[in-house]
Every structure is written in structure tokens, then in C-alpha cells.
Design an enzyme around this catalytic site. Sequence first.
Site, PDB file in Angstrom:
ATOM      1  N   GLY A  47       0.854  -1.200   0.000  1.00 43.57           N
ATOM      2  CA  GLY A  47       0.000   0.000   0.000  1.00 43.57           C
ATOM      3  C   GLY A  47       0.883   1.242   0.000  1.00 43.57           C
ATOM      4  O   GLY A  47       0.616   2.212   0.701  1.00 43.57           O
ATOM      5  N   ALA A  48       1.953   1.193  -0.814  1.00 45.29           N
ATOM      6  CA  ALA A  48       3.011   2.211  -0.729  1.00 45.29           C
ATOM      7  C   ALA A  48       2.738   3.472  -1.517  1.00 45.29           C
ATOM      8  O   ALA A  48       3.510   4.421  -1.445  1.00 45.29           O
ATOM      9  CB  ALA A  48       4.322   1.607  -1.241  1.00 45.29           C
ATOM     10  N   TYR A  52      -0.727   6.903   4.150  1.00 41.95           N
ATOM     11  CA  TYR A  52       0.093   6.332   5.213  1.00 41.95           C
ATOM     12  C   TYR A  52       1.216   5.427   4.693  1.00 41.95           C
ATOM     13  O   TYR A  52       2.316   5.415   5.230  1.00 41.95           O
ATOM     14  CB  TYR A  52      -0.786   5.569   6.212  1.00 41.95           C
ATOM     15  CG  TYR A  52      -1.332   6.457   7.313  1.00 41.95           C
ATOM     16  CD1 TYR A  52      -0.692   7.653   7.643  1.00 41.95           C
ATOM     17  CD2 TYR A  52      -2.464   6.102   8.036  1.00 41.95           C
ATOM     18  CE1 TYR A  52      -1.177   8.463   8.656  1.00 41.95           C
ATOM     19  CE2 TYR A  52      -2.944   6.913   9.055  1.00 41.95           C
ATOM     20  CZ  TYR A  52      -2.300   8.098   9.368  1.00 41.95           C
ATOM     21  OH  TYR A  52      -2.767   8.894  10.378  1.00 41.95           O
ATOM     22  N   GLU A  74      -2.484   0.442  -8.748  1.00 39.74           N
ATOM     23  CA  GLU A  74      -2.701   1.752  -9.367  1.00 39.74           C
ATOM     24  C   GLU A  74      -2.814   1.594 -10.869  1.00 39.74           C
ATOM     25  O   GLU A  74      -2.379   0.589 -11.422  1.00 39.74           O
ATOM     26  CB  GLU A  74      -1.531   2.689  -9.026  1.00 39.74           C
ATOM     27  CG  GLU A  74      -1.316   2.915  -7.532  1.00 39.74           C
ATOM     28  CD  GLU A  74      -2.440   3.701  -6.864  1.00 39.74           C
ATOM     29  OE1 GLU A  74      -3.237   4.347  -7.572  1.00 39.74           O
ATOM     30  OE2 GLU A  74      -2.520   3.656  -5.615  1.00 39.74           O
ATOM     31  N   ALA A 112      -1.808  -7.089  -4.083  1.00 37.43           N
ATOM     32  CA  ALA A 112      -0.994  -7.553  -2.946  1.00 37.43           C
ATOM     33  C   ALA A 112      -1.604  -8.781  -2.273  1.00 37.43           C
ATOM     34  O   ALA A 112      -0.911  -9.520  -1.570  1.00 37.43           O
ATOM     35  CB  ALA A 112      -0.852  -6.431  -1.922  1.00 37.43           C
ATOM     36  N   ALA A 141      -5.570  -0.391   2.003  1.00 34.84           N
ATOM     37  CA  ALA A 141      -6.983  -0.057   2.200  1.00 34.84           C
ATOM     38  C   ALA A 141      -7.641  -0.420   0.877  1.00 34.84           C
ATOM     39  O   ALA A 141      -7.373   0.215  -0.133  1.00 34.84           O
ATOM     40  CB  ALA A 141      -7.156   1.422   2.500  1.00 34.84           C
ATOM     41  N   TYR A 226      -7.178   2.110  13.527  1.00 36.42           N
ATOM     42  CA  TYR A 226      -7.788   3.351  14.031  1.00 36.42           C
ATOM     43  C   TYR A 226      -8.788   3.006  15.129  1.00 36.42           C
ATOM     44  O   TYR A 226      -9.496   2.007  15.031  1.00 36.42           O
ATOM     45  CB  TYR A 226      -8.500   4.093  12.892  1.00 36.42           C
ATOM     46  CG  TYR A 226      -9.074   5.429  13.312  1.00 36.42           C
ATOM     47  CD1 TYR A 226      -8.224   6.470  13.687  1.00 36.42           C
ATOM     48  CD2 TYR A 226     -10.443   5.653  13.365  1.00 36.42           C
ATOM     49  CE1 TYR A 226      -8.728   7.699  14.097  1.00 36.42           C
ATOM     50  CE2 TYR A 226     -10.961   6.886  13.761  1.00 36.42           C
ATOM     51  CZ  TYR A 226     -10.095   7.903  14.129  1.00 36.42           C
ATOM     52  OH  TYR A 226     -10.598   9.119  14.537  1.00 36.42           O
ATOM     53  N   TYR A 236     -17.286   3.322  13.001  1.00 34.33           N
ATOM     54  CA  TYR A 236     -15.904   2.885  12.755  1.00 34.33           C
ATOM     55  C   TYR A 236     -15.511   1.800  13.764  1.00 34.33           C
ATOM     56  O   TYR A 236     -15.592   0.613  13.475  1.00 34.33           O
ATOM     57  CB  TYR A 236     -14.954   4.096  12.793  1.00 34.33           C
ATOM     58  CG  TYR A 236     -13.627   3.851  12.090  1.00 34.33           C
ATOM     59  CD1 TYR A 236     -13.088   4.776  11.212  1.00 34.33           C
ATOM     60  CD2 TYR A 236     -12.903   2.683  12.302  1.00 34.33           C
ATOM     61  CE1 TYR A 236     -11.873   4.548  10.556  1.00 34.33           C
ATOM     62  CE2 TYR A 236     -11.709   2.444  11.666  1.00 34.33           C
ATOM     63  CZ  TYR A 236     -11.190   3.379  10.805  1.00 34.33           C
ATOM     64  OH  TYR A 236     -10.006   3.137  10.180  1.00 34.33           O
TER      65      TYR A 236
HETATM   66  P1  NAI Z   1      -5.097   4.911   0.936  1.00 31.92           P
HETATM   67  O1  NAI Z   1      -6.361   4.605   0.206  1.00 31.92           O
HETATM   68  O2  NAI Z   1      -4.530   6.265   0.853  1.00 31.92           O
HETATM   69  O3  NAI Z   1      -3.950   3.872   0.439  1.00 31.92           O
HETATM   70  C1  NAI Z   1      -4.237   2.529   0.256  1.00 31.92           C
HETATM   71  C2  NAI Z   1      -3.078   1.852  -0.438  1.00 31.92           C
HETATM   72  O4  NAI Z   1      -3.431   0.475  -0.656  1.00 31.92           O
HETATM   73  C3  NAI Z   1      -2.727   2.427  -1.814  1.00 31.92           C
HETATM   74  O5  NAI Z   1      -1.334   2.394  -1.986  1.00 31.92           O
HETATM   75  C4  NAI Z   1      -3.375   1.430  -2.786  1.00 31.92           C
HETATM   76  O6  NAI Z   1      -2.750   1.369  -4.067  1.00 31.92           O
HETATM   77  C5  NAI Z   1      -3.143   0.151  -2.009  1.00 31.92           C
HETATM   78  N1  NAI Z   1      -4.009  -0.958  -2.418  1.00 31.92           N
HETATM   79  C6  NAI Z   1      -5.348  -1.047  -2.379  1.00 31.92           C
HETATM   80  N2  NAI Z   1      -5.752  -2.278  -2.807  1.00 31.92           N
HETATM   81  C7  NAI Z   1      -4.630  -2.960  -3.128  1.00 31.92           C
HETATM   82  C8  NAI Z   1      -4.370  -4.256  -3.618  1.00 31.92           C
HETATM   83  N3  NAI Z   1      -5.347  -5.132  -3.851  1.00 31.92           N
HETATM   84  N4  NAI Z   1      -3.083  -4.608  -3.858  1.00 31.92           N
HETATM   85  C9  NAI Z   1      -2.064  -3.749  -3.651  1.00 31.92           C
HETATM   86  N5  NAI Z   1      -2.255  -2.511  -3.149  1.00 31.92           N
HETATM   87  C10 NAI Z   1      -3.514  -2.123  -2.890  1.00 31.92           C
HETATM   88  O7  NAI Z   1      -5.329   4.427   2.435  1.00 31.92           O
HETATM   89  P2  NAI Z   1      -4.852   5.004   3.857  1.00 31.92           P
HETATM   90  O8  NAI Z   1      -5.890   5.899   4.378  1.00 31.92           O
HETATM   91  O9  NAI Z   1      -3.438   5.444   3.787  1.00 31.92           O
HETATM   92  O10 NAI Z   1      -4.961   3.674   4.738  1.00 31.92           O
HETATM   93  C11 NAI Z   1      -3.899   2.780   4.935  1.00 31.92           C
HETATM   94  C12 NAI Z   1      -4.126   2.012   6.224  1.00 31.92           C
HETATM   95  O11 NAI Z   1      -4.115   2.932   7.326  1.00 31.92           O
HETATM   96  C13 NAI Z   1      -5.484   1.285   6.272  1.00 31.92           C
HETATM   97  O12 NAI Z   1      -5.314   0.030   6.867  1.00 31.92           O
HETATM   98  C14 NAI Z   1      -6.313   2.190   7.160  1.00 31.92           C
HETATM   99  O13 NAI Z   1      -7.343   1.490   7.835  1.00 31.92           O
HETATM  100  C15 NAI Z   1      -5.258   2.693   8.127  1.00 31.92           C
HETATM  101  N6  NAI Z   1      -5.618   3.934   8.830  1.00 31.92           N
HETATM  102  C16 NAI Z   1      -6.076   5.027   8.132  1.00 31.92           C
HETATM  103  C17 NAI Z   1      -6.469   6.160   8.813  1.00 31.92           C
HETATM  104  C18 NAI Z   1      -6.980   7.361   8.079  1.00 31.92           C
HETATM  105  O14 NAI Z   1      -7.475   8.300   8.724  1.00 31.92           O
HETATM  106  N7  NAI Z   1      -6.861   7.389   6.770  1.00 31.92           N
HETATM  107  C19 NAI Z   1      -6.400   6.247  10.288  1.00 31.92           C
HETATM  108  C20 NAI Z   1      -5.796   5.093  10.900  1.00 31.92           C
HETATM  109  C21 NAI Z   1      -5.463   3.967  10.193  1.00 31.92           C
END
Ligand code: NAI
EC number: 1.3.1.44
Length: 397
Positions: A47-48, A52, A74, A112, A141, A226, A236
Site C-alpha cells: 500500500g506504498a 500512510y 494503481e 498484494a 486499504a 484506528y 468505525y
Molecule cells: P489509501 O487509500 O490512501 O492507500 C491505500 C493503499 O493500498 C494504496 O497504496 C493502494 O494502491 C493500495 N491498495 C489497495 N488495494 C490494493 C491491492 N489489492 N493490492 C495492492 N495494493 C492495494 O489508504 P490510507 O488511508 O493510507 O490507509 C492505509 C491504512 O491505514 C489502512 O489500513 C487504514 O485502515 C489505516 N488507517 C487510516 C487512517 C486514516 O485516517 N486514513 C487512520 C488510521 C489507520
Amino acid sequence: MKVEMKLKGNMARSVNPNGCKQEVLNQINYVKKQGDYEGTKKALVLGASSSYGLASRITAAFGSHADTIGVSFERGPKDETMLGTAGWYNNIFFKEFAEKEGLIAKNFIGDAFSLEMKEQVIDYIKQEFGGEIDLLVYSLAAPKRTDYKTGITYSSALKPIGQEVSGENINLEKEELFIQTVEPATEEEIEGTVKVMGGEDWEWWVELLKEAGCLAEGFKTVLYSYIGPDVTHAFYHDGSLGVAKEQAEESSKRINKNLKSLNGESLICVSKAVTTKASVVIPILPKYLICLYKVMQEMNLHETPIMHKDRIFRTMLYGTESNYDEKGRLRPDSWELRADVQEKVNNLMAQLTADNFKTDLIAYDLFKKEFFNLNGFDVDGNTNNDVDVAELMRMKP
Ligand code: NAI
């Protein structure tokens, strides 16, 4: 060709690659300004490509000089009407900046959750990455996951459990506050959310990496969770996503057992609420965010994903201020959950109306800017919205 921000509800329908480049650079510069720290040297980030995960990769590379592998899902450009996703460009520019510093930055684009991706990454680690990683960041995510052991595809649903929940939300496209009602999740939806957003796939990654001998002595792995304050719990923490995150805590315990022989560590890091592609589509959360940001900004506590992850890596994951909670989790969300912060947030939420939500009373403008920034718009330091589509098509992550 000129690009401009296009929205459908709270989803972006356009991207400015020039702005994405500047945004990645702004984050790199933020990390460099904090100075070096001794952390990971060989990291795999799932999820790079955004928020986050991207922030974790940037702090690892530019704060601790780590070689990194990033996995993300992507899309690249097809033609003038489909320029691809912001994460596609973030991958390209991260790699460009990291390689300039002599760091390895390998991008894998694909699913992934699949066995093929796990195998490809493991082969790469063995053949070209020095054989081992010392950190795995699990920051996916996703809306869907196919379990490759059964072939069944599951979908996640961000819903409350056992009750319907109503509340105000923000529509960024129409710039409106509206009442949203979310039906409770069915058993099947809860199961699907656990399968997609829980820790099973995380466990599988660690198992396969360990079996292949790709984990270094002292290896660490972290998944972002979270919890949030009471006002967000119904949709949530007490909802389907909360169940998935709780299950991830069980996974973390099992991973810890599996890592004992390597003196390794599995961690749940309860992070703060930030503006991301994933969080703006969580029902009712945006209303909370615009109040939270106002309060945290005024108290000098506001953090974007890069500020938050950089602090976590420096002071907690690789620092001395881990402050594990009673369940052994990292709690950098303690700033968000401070009683004085939450009291002020509650007061603001009570004052919020459809007429005043865009005024200085709350931080709607900041929320909107952070959302635009995710897609390369309104980025500090970039004024160029002109793109050469043929040139974009030539760039590869
Ligand atoms: P985001 O949507 O910005 O990033 C998600 C990443 O996952 C992206 O790099 C995307 O390409 C990748 N992805 C999605 N499906 C995929 C797949 N099948 N294979 C490979 N890559 C895949 O998400 P965000 O908000 O950065 O969330 C990341 C983590 O942080 C999640 O587990 C979320 O629950 C957790 N989190 C988020 C918070 C927030 O406020 N956004 C708060 C606390 C935790």
C-alpha cells in the site's frame, strides 16, 4: 493539455502529475528537515503509493536511508481522458527521487492479496534486494480481496453493526453538508470486511516471507489501525471496520509467536485520523475531521500523514517513546484523543451548521486542500497544470 480537479462526490476523477511530483518532494523535504535517524534499511511497504503507506516509505528512505519495495494497486495513463491514478505518479516520482540518492526503490503494481504478487516480491528480495527485509509495513486499504486458497472474492463494507446510524457528512463535489443514513452491516458484509481489512493476508505475507528465509534477525512488521473518539465509534470502531481491525490484533499476536525465533516484533499502530482517499469515503468521518483539524491546528498538534508517520518511525518504531498501551499497541493517536482536544472538537461539532461549515469556525478549507493535494492539485510549490500526455505514457513506475 491543462488538467483541473474533477470530483464525483468525495472521489477524485482527475490528477495533476506535476503536483504529485511536488507533493512527494514536499514530503521528502519535510523528512530531511527532521534529520537522519537509525531505522529500517530494507523495507517492504504494502500500500506504498499513497497516504500512510507512501509516508512510511518516504520516512524510511529519506530519514533512515532504506532501500524500499513498494506494492500498490494503481492505474497508468491510457489517453487524454484517462491519465491514471495519483498513486501511479507517486510511485514514479518516489522512485526517481530515491534513486537520485543512491537508494533502491522497486515498485510492484498489482494485487498484494494474490499469491503471484507474494511470489514475485519474494523472488525479487532473494535475487536483487540482498535476500532479506527488516521491516514490513502493512498499509492496504482495499474494497475487495480474493482469497487465493479458496478462490472466493470478498468485499469490505464500512457500516455500523446492529443499528442504523445517521449523521451529517460533507460532499466535496457539491460543497454541501448533508444528512447521511447508513444501514447496519449484514453478517456477510462483516465477514467480507474482516477478510479484506483484517489481518489474515498480513499473516500470509509474513509466513511466506519467513519460509523463504527473507526476514532479517530483529525483523519488525506493523499494521495501521484506528480507534478514534466516541463520536466516531458507531460507524468505525464499533462497526464492520472495527471488527476487522480487532481481528488484525489477533493476527498480530500470532505473527509475534511466529517471529520469536528471529527476535522479531509484530505491532499494531493505532494512528490518527487523516485526509486520505480511504478516509474521506468513510460515512460521517469528514464532519469530525474538519472539526478535529481546526482544534489540533490551533493547539499546534495537527499532523498530515507524513508528519504522523515520520514521528512514529523516529520516536516509536525506532525510538524510545513507544509508550505501548495495555494491549501492546503503539498509540501515536494519543494527541488526537487528548481530553482537551476532544472536548473542543465536541463543542465545534455541536456548532456546525450547513451555513457555517465553510467558514473559519472549522477547518473545511484545510480538509479540502489536503484532499486536493492527494491528487496533485493545490500543492504548495507547484503552479504547473500543463501535462504532456505522450510523455506521461512513457514514464513507468
Ligand atoms: P489509501 O487509500 O490512501 O492507500 C491505500 C493503499 O493500498 C494504496 O497504496 C493502494 O494502491 C493500495 N491498495 C489497495 N488495494 C490494493 C491491492 N489489492 N493490492 C495492492 N495494493 C492495494 O489508504 P490510507 O488511508 O493510507 O490507509 C492505509 C491504512 O491505514 C489502512 O489500513 C487504514 O485502515 C489505516 N488507517 C487510516 C487512517 C486514516 O485516517 N486514513 C487512520 C488510521 C489507520
